[in-house]
Design a protein around this motif. Structure first.
Motif, short mmCIF file in Angstrom:
data_model
loop_
_atom_site.label_atom_id
_atom_site.label_comp_id
_atom_site.label_asym_id
_atom_site.label_seq_id
_atom_site.Cartn_x
_atom_site.Cartn_y
_atom_site.Cartn_z
N GLU A 98 36.87 41.91 47.22
CA GLU A 98 37.23 40.76 47.52
C GLU A 98 37.50 40.94 49.25
OE1 GLU A 98 40.78 38.89 45.00
OE2 GLU A 98 40.84 41.12 45.14
N GLN A 118 42.94 41.75 37.64
CA GLN A 118 42.54 42.09 38.98
C GLN A 118 40.84 41.84 38.92
OE1 GLN A 118 42.87 46.11 40.37
NE2 GLN A 118 42.28 45.44 42.61
N ARG A 157 39.69 38.53 38.58
CA ARG A 157 39.86 37.58 39.84
C ARG A 157 38.67 38.10 40.72
NH1 ARG A 157 44.27 39.81 41.57
NH2 ARG A 157 43.35 41.20 43.18
N VAL A 172 42.17 31.25 39.24
CA VAL A 172 41.59 32.47 39.40
C VAL A 172 40.77 32.33 40.60
CG1 VAL A 172 39.56 32.37 38.05
CG2 VAL A 172 40.77 34.67 38.21
N ASP A 194 39.26 33.05 34.12
CA ASP A 194 40.60 32.47 34.68
C ASP A 194 41.60 32.61 33.53
OD1 ASP A 194 42.32 30.89 36.25
OD2 ASP A 194 41.12 29.13 36.07
N ALA A 250 42.50 36.39 32.93
CA ALA A 250 43.69 36.94 33.91
C ALA A 250 44.74 36.30 33.63
CB ALA A 250 43.03 36.30 35.60
#
Lengths: 156, 156
Positions: free
Chosen positions: A14, A128, A131, A150, B124, B127
Motif C-alpha cells: 500500500e 490486511q 485489502r 475494501v 471485500d 476482509a
C-alpha cells in the motif's frame, strides 16, 4: 488466497513502509518460530515473573530475502501444524487459560488471551492481505470502486 | 476460513443490520446465481443497450433460511466452479475486455471491469468475514486488542 498468484501481486503493498502479502507471510512465519508457542511455554514455566521476549516485527524483511511466495506458504503451513501438535500435546485444561504471563509492553496477560490473540492475529492479517490485494484492482474495477469497501475505505 | 467453525460464530455479526459470515455466504451464492455470469452474457449479447438486471442485496436473508454454513460453503464452491467453467468456455480474447455494458446505477462499464470486480468483491467480503469473526474475540484477546487493527479499527 495467495497460492498461484503472480509474484508481482503478492509483493505489491500500500505504499511507503506498508507490507505486501509476501511480507505478511514472513511475519506470520516469524510468529510461529518465536512468538506464540514460546510464549505459551514461558507462561507455563515461569508465570508472570519473567516477561516474554520482545517480538521482532521486522525480522521477515531479512529472513524472507530470496524466497518465493509458495515456499513461504509451505513453511508457514508446516510450522503452524507442528505448533498446533505441540499445543495439543501440552494437554491444557480449561483452568490453565487463567494462568498469567507478562508481556514486555502490555503487562500481565493470561494464557487464554494469548491463545485468542493467536487466532485474532491471523484474522487481522487475512483482512490486511485482502485489502492489499484488492488495492491492486482499484483502477481495474472502474466505477464499481464506490461499492467496494475494501478499496474505497467506506462502508459499501 | 469458515469450515468447521461453530454455527454461533458464523452467525455472529457486528450488530444491527450488519451481516454475519453466514449472510455473506448467501450473498456470494446469490451473486453466482444472478450477477456475475448473467452480466457477462448480457454484455456479450446486447452490449450497453440493455442495462443489467438490478442485484438483490438482501435475497440471502430468505434464501439461506434453514441452511447450515457447510451447505452454503458447498453450494458456493459448486456454483463458482461451474461459473468459471462457463467463463472459460466463452473463449474471451483480450480485446473483449473493452466491450461495454450498462449498470443500472453506475452507467457504462466494461467487461474487464466486471471481471475485476468479481475478484475484488470476493476480497471485500473476505476482509469483512475476518473482521466480523475477529470482533467476537474483542474481549478474549484482552490488552492485545490495541495491537489488532481488525478489532481496534486503528492501524496496528
Amino acid at each position: 488466497m495467495l497460492r498461484g498468484l503472480p509474484e508481482d501481486w503478492t509483493h505489491a503493498h500500500e505504499g511507503g513502509e506498508t507490507w505486501s502479502p509476501f511480507d505478511v507471510l514472513g511475519h506470520l512465519i516469524h510468529g510461529e518460530q518465536t512468538d506464540w508457542m514460546p510464549r505459551v511455554r514461558r507462561i507455563l514455566e515461569t508465570g508472570d515473573s519473567r516477561p516474554f521476549d520482545p517480538f521482532d516485527r521486522f525480522a521477515q524483511l531479512t529472513a524472507s530475502v530470496g524466497k518465493k511466495t509458495p515456499e513461504l506458504l509451505d513453511e508457514l503451513a508446516r510450522l503452524r501444524a507442528a505448533n498446533l501438535r505441540d499445543l495439543v500435546a501440552l494437554g491444557l485444561a480449561p483452568g490453565d487459560l487463567a494462568r498469567k504471563g507478562r508481556h514486555p509492553a502490555l503487562g500481565v496477560v493470561t494464557l487464554g488471551q494469548l491463545l485468542a490473540t493467536w487466532v485474532a492475529h491471523d484474522l487481522d492479517h487475512i483482512a490486511q492481505i485482502a485489502r492489499v490485494l484488492a488495492a491492486q484492482y482499484s483502477d481495474a474495477v472502474g466505477p464499481w470502486r464506490a461499492y467496494l469497501r475494501v478499496i474505497s475505505g467506506q462502508p459499501g
